[in-house]
Design an enzyme around this catalytic site. Structure first.
Site, PDB file in Angstrom:
ATOM      1  N   GLU A 165      54.373 -18.476 -69.935  1.00  0.00           N
ATOM      2  CA  GLU A 165      54.331 -16.897 -70.262  1.00  0.00           C
ATOM      3  C   GLU A 165      53.185 -16.279 -70.019  1.00  0.00           C
ATOM      4  OE1 GLU A 165      57.147 -16.451 -71.434  1.00  0.00           O
ATOM      5  OE2 GLU A 165      57.939 -17.975 -72.448  1.00  0.00           O
ATOM      6  N   CYS A 198      54.734 -17.787 -81.603  1.00  0.00           N
ATOM      7  CA  CYS A 198      54.504 -18.532 -80.297  1.00  0.00           C
ATOM      8  C   CYS A 198      53.633 -17.317 -79.734  1.00  0.00           C
ATOM      9  CB  CYS A 198      55.736 -18.680 -79.405  1.00  0.00           C
ATOM     10  SG  CYS A 198      56.567 -20.256 -79.852  1.00  0.00           S
ATOM     11  N   HIS A 243      56.673 -22.607 -72.660  1.00  0.00           N
ATOM     12  CA  HIS A 243      57.668 -22.872 -73.508  1.00  0.00           C
ATOM     13  C   HIS A 243      58.683 -24.208 -72.714  1.00  0.00           C
ATOM     14  CE1 HIS A 243      58.136 -19.047 -76.083  1.00  0.00           C
ATOM     15  NE2 HIS A 243      58.138 -19.994 -76.862  1.00  0.00           N
TER      16      HIS A 243
END
Length: 201
Positions: free
Chosen positions: A95, A151, A170
């Site tokens: 991410e 998250c 993830h």
């Protein structure tokens, strides 16, 4: 780099990597993020990189992340902070960003941050400052933005500490493929590629 990282940069522990996974929430009665993190030490990553790996399970509770993430940065001042979470896709993603606002989904205690806003940090959005493309190319992952939930909340807290030493990965959930062993191997490869990328600067 923010004020926190500037003040502590000279005392970074270059042989310390902190890796977190999350506990159960919603339909994820077994959270593979923590199941993978628990297995990392068995992969020989510490000997291969010459590092000490510190692992921790984080409950899916906003207030806990607000407390635990800054505490881990203060206690260990790691060379790299790695957060692992699950999503409902069949791929692994690195991410890129963390956002301050929009946290309207309740945690496992049924609570949300006041006004749906993270109380830590000032920037509305913090981008990871690593060369993630170079890292992604080495491990065959795809970097996309996060969904708005705990998250990203946890990631924002770490990016606020140091956007150049924080990464969020993830992985697919426990149901279906890939196997827990394969996911652990990919996480290990991402951590190794990130660590080697940072130490090569």
């Amino acid at each position: 780099m923010n004020q926190n990282s500037e003040k502590s940069h000279c005392s970074i522990s270059k042989n310390t990597i902190v890796v977190t996974g999350f506990g159960p929430f919603g339909p994820h009665k077994v959270n593979d993020s923590w199941e993978c993190v628990k297995r990392l030490k068995e992969t020989n990553i510490e000997d291969e990189l010459g590092v000490s790996l510190i692992t921790k399970e984080l409950p899916v509770v906003y207030a806990n992340s607000e407390r635990e993430v800054p505490d881990m940065w203060s206690k260990y001042n790691p060379f790299l902070m790695v957060h692992i979470g699950v999503h409902n896709l069949d791929c692994v993603k690195i991410e890129r960003i963390g956002r301050k606002n929009g946290y309207r989904l309740p945690d496992t205690c049924g609570t949300c941050p006041s006004s749906e806003v993270c109380p830590v940090g000032e920037e509305s959005l913090i981008c990871n400052t690593m060369n993630l493309n170079a890292i992604i190319e080495k491990v065959d992952s795809k970097g996309l933005d996060l969904s708005i939930y705990l998250c990203e909340y946890t990631y924002y807290l770490s990016l606020n500490q140091d956007a150049g030493r924080s990464i969020f990965i993830h992985i697919p959930p426990a149901t279906g493929a890939p196997s827990i062993e394969d996911k652990t191997a990919v996480i290990k490869n991402i951590i190794a590629a990130t660590y080697l990328h940072l130490t090569s600067k």
